[in-house]
Design a protein around this motif. Structure first.
Motif, mmCIF file in Angstrom:
data_model
loop_
_atom_site.group_PDB
_atom_site.id
_atom_site.type_symbol
_atom_site.label_atom_id
_atom_site.label_comp_id
_atom_site.label_asym_id
_atom_site.label_seq_id
_atom_site.Cartn_x
_atom_site.Cartn_y
_atom_site.Cartn_z
ATOM 1 N N PHE A 28 0.838 -1.192 0.000
ATOM 2 C CA PHE A 28 0.000 0.000 0.000
ATOM 3 C C PHE A 28 0.875 1.244 0.000
ATOM 4 O O PHE A 28 1.981 1.234 0.530
ATOM 5 N N PRO A 29 0.365 2.335 -0.564
ATOM 6 C CA PRO A 29 1.137 3.582 -0.519
ATOM 7 C C PRO A 29 1.202 4.115 0.914
ATOM 8 O O PRO A 29 0.170 4.292 1.561
ATOM 9 N N THR A 30 2.396 4.320 1.397
ATOM 10 C CA THR A 30 2.585 4.804 2.771
ATOM 11 C C THR A 30 3.443 6.064 2.752
ATOM 12 O O THR A 30 4.448 6.154 3.447
ATOM 13 N N ASP A 31 3.033 7.030 1.943
ATOM 14 C CA ASP A 31 3.792 8.274 1.834
ATOM 15 C C ASP A 31 3.593 9.183 3.030
ATOM 16 O O ASP A 31 4.521 9.825 3.490
ATOM 17 N N ARG A 32 2.374 9.239 3.518
ATOM 18 C CA ARG A 32 2.096 10.140 4.631
ATOM 19 C C ARG A 32 0.948 9.578 5.450
ATOM 20 O O ARG A 32 0.273 8.638 5.039
ATOM 21 N N GLY A 33 0.741 10.148 6.588
ATOM 22 C CA GLY A 33 -0.369 9.746 7.441
ATOM 23 C C GLY A 33 0.013 8.657 8.426
ATOM 24 O O GLY A 33 1.184 8.395 8.682
ATOM 25 N N ILE A 34 -1.003 8.050 8.968
ATOM 26 C CA ILE A 34 -0.804 7.053 10.011
ATOM 27 C C ILE A 34 -0.108 5.804 9.473
ATOM 28 O O ILE A 34 0.688 5.182 10.174
ATOM 29 N N LEU A 35 -0.389 5.435 8.220
ATOM 30 C CA LEU A 35 0.282 4.270 7.640
ATOM 31 C C LEU A 35 1.786 4.499 7.510
ATOM 32 O O LEU A 35 2.571 3.569 7.699
ATOM 33 N N ALA A 36 2.183 5.712 7.218
ATOM 34 C CA ALA A 36 3.612 6.027 7.131
ATOM 35 C C ALA A 36 4.265 5.886 8.500
ATOM 36 O O ALA A 36 5.388 5.369 8.609
ATOM 37 N N ASP A 37 3.579 6.325 9.538
ATOM 38 C CA ASP A 37 4.118 6.212 10.891
ATOM 39 C C ASP A 37 4.230 4.751 11.319
ATOM 40 O O ASP A 37 5.239 4.329 11.891
ATOM 41 N N ILE A 38 3.202 3.986 11.030
ATOM 42 C CA ILE A 38 3.223 2.559 11.371
ATOM 43 C C ILE A 38 4.322 1.845 10.598
ATOM 44 O O ILE A 38 5.068 1.028 11.153
ATOM 45 N N ASN A 39 4.445 2.172 9.311
ATOM 46 C CA ASN A 39 5.468 1.556 8.475
ATOM 47 C C ASN A 39 6.870 1.899 8.980
ATOM 48 O O ASN A 39 7.771 1.047 8.972
ATOM 49 N N THR A 40 7.085 3.115 9.433
ATOM 50 C CA THR A 40 8.383 3.526 9.961
ATOM 51 C C THR A 40 8.729 2.749 11.225
ATOM 52 O O THR A 40 9.854 2.244 11.379
ATOM 53 N N VAL A 41 7.783 2.637 12.133
ATOM 54 C CA VAL A 41 8.019 1.905 13.382
ATOM 55 C C VAL A 41 8.279 0.427 13.103
ATOM 56 O O VAL A 41 9.229 -0.164 13.640
ATOM 57 N N LEU A 42 7.451 -0.169 12.261
ATOM 58 C CA LEU A 42 7.644 -1.582 11.938
ATOM 59 C C LEU A 42 8.952 -1.807 11.193
ATOM 60 O O LEU A 42 9.596 -2.844 11.379
ATOM 61 N N GLY A 43 9.354 -0.845 10.375
ATOM 62 C CA GLY A 43 10.631 -0.956 9.675
ATOM 63 C C GLY A 43 11.805 -0.989 10.646
ATOM 64 O O GLY A 43 12.749 -1.759 10.464
ATOM 65 N N LYS A 44 11.737 -0.167 11.674
ATOM 66 C CA LYS A 44 12.813 -0.155 12.668
ATOM 67 C C LYS A 44 12.851 -1.448 13.471
ATOM 68 O O LYS A 44 13.908 -1.879 13.921
#
Length: 85
Positions: A28-44
């Motif tokens: 899914f596109p995760t450029d901005r918003g809550i999905l971007a934040d979740i994706n960043t945390v899960l990436g770490k």
């Protein structure tokens, strides 16, 4: 000893679920918003483990199979560890 085994299995199941969600989010596109934040945390959380497998497993076409291998290794490794305890 039983509670230690249960803890190890539970932690590995939670980590497996985090990896699964992280991989599904990549569709899914995760450029901005809550999905971007979740994706960043899960990436770490997930990338250090997944990068171990991305070094050795080439990407076949447009599909990266390294998360599948990583999940299998995690599950078999935990089951082996539990069997040894």
């Amino acid at each position: 000893m039983l509670s230690l085994k249960y803890l190890i299995v539970s932690l590995s199941d939670v980590y497996s679920m985090l990896i699964f969600v992280y991989v599904m989010l990549s569709w899914f596109p995760t450029d901005r918003g809550i999905l971007a934040d979740i994706n960043t945390v899960l990436g770490k959380i997930c990338d250090p483990y997944l990068n171990l497998f991305k070094k050795f497993i080439p990407i076949g076409g447009m599909v990266d199979v390294s998360p599948i291998v990583a999940l299998l290794v995690l599950q078999f490794g935990v089951r082996l560890l539990i069997g040894l305890l």
